[in-house]
Design an enzyme around this catalytic site. Structure first.
Site, PDB file in Angstrom:
ATOM      1  N   CYS A 113       0.872  -1.178   0.000  1.00  0.00           N
ATOM      2  CA  CYS A 113       0.000   0.000   0.000  1.00  0.00           C
ATOM      3  C   CYS A 113       0.909   1.227   0.000  1.00  0.00           C
ATOM      4  O   CYS A 113       1.668   1.438   0.942  1.00  0.00           O
ATOM      5  CB  CYS A 113      -0.886  -0.046   1.246  1.00  0.00           C
ATOM      6  N   CYS A 120      -2.405  14.934   3.355  1.00  0.00           N
ATOM      7  CA  CYS A 120      -3.532  14.916   2.418  1.00  0.00           C
ATOM      8  C   CYS A 120      -4.360  16.186   2.594  1.00  0.00           C
ATOM      9  O   CYS A 120      -4.614  16.599   3.722  1.00  0.00           O
ATOM     10  CB  CYS A 120      -4.414  13.683   2.666  1.00  0.00           C
ATOM     11  N   CYS A 124     -11.258  14.080   5.296  1.00  0.00           N
ATOM     12  CA  CYS A 124     -12.155  12.999   5.723  1.00  0.00           C
ATOM     13  C   CYS A 124     -12.054  12.889   7.247  1.00  0.00           C
ATOM     14  O   CYS A 124     -10.952  12.743   7.787  1.00  0.00           O
ATOM     15  CB  CYS A 124     -11.772  11.681   5.067  1.00  0.00           C
ATOM     16  N   CYS A 127     -10.198   9.939   9.186  1.00  0.00           N
ATOM     17  CA  CYS A 127      -8.851   9.555   8.753  1.00  0.00           C
ATOM     18  C   CYS A 127      -7.794  10.410   9.434  1.00  0.00           C
ATOM     19  O   CYS A 127      -7.860  11.639   9.422  1.00  0.00           O
ATOM     20  CB  CYS A 127      -8.763   9.718   7.238  1.00  0.00           C
ATOM     21  N   GLU A 174      -4.574  11.695  -1.576  1.00  0.00           N
ATOM     22  CA  GLU A 174      -5.606  11.391  -2.577  1.00  0.00           C
ATOM     23  C   GLU A 174      -4.875  11.181  -3.907  1.00  0.00           C
ATOM     24  O   GLU A 174      -4.356  12.136  -4.499  1.00  0.00           O
ATOM     25  CB  GLU A 174      -6.600  12.568  -2.645  1.00  0.00           C
ATOM     26  N   SER A 205      -7.444   4.036  -5.033  1.00  0.00           N
ATOM     27  CA  SER A 205      -8.674   4.425  -4.340  1.00  0.00           C
ATOM     28  C   SER A 205      -8.818   5.944  -4.324  1.00  0.00           C
ATOM     29  O   SER A 205      -7.877   6.652  -3.998  1.00  0.00           O
ATOM     30  CB  SER A 205      -8.596   3.896  -2.906  1.00  0.00           C
ATOM     31  N   CYS A 351      -6.011   1.044   7.393  1.00  0.00           N
ATOM     32  CA  CYS A 351      -6.679   2.132   6.676  1.00  0.00           C
ATOM     33  C   CYS A 351      -7.048   3.275   7.610  1.00  0.00           C
ATOM     34  O   CYS A 351      -7.634   3.051   8.662  1.00  0.00           O
ATOM     35  CB  CYS A 351      -7.987   1.632   6.077  1.00  0.00           C
TER      36      CYS A 351
HETATM   37  S1  SF4 Z   1      -9.218   8.978   3.638  1.00  0.00           S
HETATM   38 FE1  SF4 Z   1      -7.749   9.291   1.947  1.00  0.00          FE
HETATM   39  S2  SF4 Z   1      -8.559  11.094   0.891  1.00  0.00           S
HETATM   40 FE2  SF4 Z   1      -9.518  11.098   2.916  1.00  0.00          FE
HETATM   41  S3  SF4 Z   1      -8.173  12.367   4.203  1.00  0.00           S
HETATM   42 FE3  SF4 Z   1      -7.493  10.234   4.430  1.00  0.00          FE
HETATM   43  S4  SF4 Z   1      -5.843   9.989   2.944  1.00  0.00           S
HETATM   44 FE4  SF4 Z   1      -7.009  11.827   2.356  1.00  0.00          FE
END
Ligand code: SF4
Length: 365
Positions: A113, A120, A124, A127, A174, A205, A351
């Site tokens: 991964c 980022c 989100c 995250c 992203e 993704s 994740c």
């Molecule tokens: S889930 Fe992915 S796109 Fe969303 S803040 Fe985390 S790293 Fe960024």
């Protein structure tokens, strides 16, 4: 120290060049084309990270390369080994930014991964990476190098992995906001004279960058696509994944439909749904999700991902029975659903947990 950092920043990062570009690079300083091919194979097939180790190149050429280029630009800050054998690497760019990569061994294949950005920009709320903000997008060479570092660590420098390697662009960042870097890196990684990991073994993704989904739909040699949904309504998705305010569900799902129409035989396209206890995991949410996908006549499967706890985030994972109930509702409405088993939770490799976190127990690099 500062001086050497500045110098390495101006040297050509060879891992970011395709084989054809490396041949032109060699020719520019008077070398025959085959030297360019040799350098490419040393970097990508033999996974050598120092010119001094490229013993099939003349000494003089290696010295010349030292002054012009760099064969590696990431340094391994720490490595963490999970009880389930997952490895997390905390790497650093030449300009001091964190990059994280996770190696997930499985019986018949390994998955790496990789990250596409340091930090980022998308917020989100479930995250941890989001809390870093965007530091910068990674270069093609920095994406390629993550794979080389992980394979060398798992199997030894240049050793052929015992089975296939899959790649997932689900680390920090992203990927579709680093689109050019990503596509170039995947092109380099696919070269049969190098790592030879073809797009069919790669899944990328996205949180829902609509124009890039549409662009991907028109591309011939492309990775598999996964779209992170996170919520079945705009009201909730606006909060959990604020990118939804720019591209709401109707736009996102019509881009997904366009992508679905372009699918070739054997291509995978999935939705990911992170399951947050008492937030987006009720029977009603499952029915809303099924309705949404059916309304857009999307026949893709849904991966349910129980949230991985990561302080200070305020969320908890849905219980196993809740996840199963949610899955049954989707299936009853004709939507294939699968539960993804988390890996490397104990080393903050799962994740949503990547945030350049340093733990007390790194293993030696
Ligand atoms: S889930 Fe992915 S796109 Fe969303 S803040 Fe985390 S790293 Fe960024």
């Amino acid at each position: 120290m500062l001086e050497s950092k500045k110098m390495s920043a101006t040297k050509t990062q060879l891992l970011g060049l395709t084989q054809a570009e490396l041949i032109s690079f060699a020719e520019q300083f008077g070398q025959p084309a085959f030297r360019g091919r040799q350098i490419f194979a040393s970097l990508h097939h033999n996974r050598l990270r120092e010119f001094a180790a490229m013993s099939d190149l003349p000494k003089q050429l290696r010295e010349q390369l030292e002054t012009l280029a760099t064969p590696a630009s990431l340094t391994v800050e720490s490595r963490y080994l999970s009880a389930d054998s997952t490895r997390r690497y905390l790497l650093k760019t030449h300009d001091g930014l964190p990059v994280e990569t996770v190696f997930i061994p499985e019986e018949r294949r390994d998955t790496i991964c990789f990250s596409s950005q340091s930090g980022c920009p998308l917020q989100c709320s479930f995250c941890l990476t989001a809390q870093l903000g965007l530091l910068r997008s990674l270069t093609p060479g920095e994406i390629v190098e993550q794979i080389i570092i992980a394979l060398n660590d798992a199997y030894g420098v240049g050793q052929k992995p015992p089975h296939g390697t899959n790649l997932v662009g689900m680390g920090a960042g992203e990927p579709f906001l680093a689109f050019e870097s990503l596509m170039k890196a995947l092109n380099i990684i696919a070269d049969p004279k190098g790592l030879h990991i073809v797009p069919n073994r790669v899944t990328v993704s996205t949180a829902g960058i609509v124009p890039r989904i549409k662009e991907l739909a028109t591309m011939a040699d492309r990775p598999h696509l996964a779209v992170s949904l996170g919520a079945p309504t705009n009201e909730q998705r606006d909060v959990l994944m604020p990118i939804n305010r720019k591209w709401p569900l109707a736009e996102l799902l019509s881009a997904c439909k366009e992508f679905e129409r372009s699918l070739k035989r054997g291509e995978r396209f999935t939705f990911e749904y992170v399951m947050l206890r008492d937030v987006n995991d009720s029977d009603e949410h499952a029915r809303q999700l099924a309705k949404l996908l059916n309304r857009h006549e999307l026949r893709v499967k849904v991966n349910l991902i129980p949230h991985n706890e990561a302080e200070p985030l305020p969320y908890h994972p849905s219980s196993r029975t809740r996840v199963e109930a949610f899955k049954s509702i989707l299936e009853a409405k004709g939507i294939p659903a699968f539960v993804r088993r988390p890996r490397g939770q104990d080393i903050f490799a799962a994740c949503g947990q990547l945030a350049a976190r340093r733990e007390a127990n790194p293993i030696h690099a």
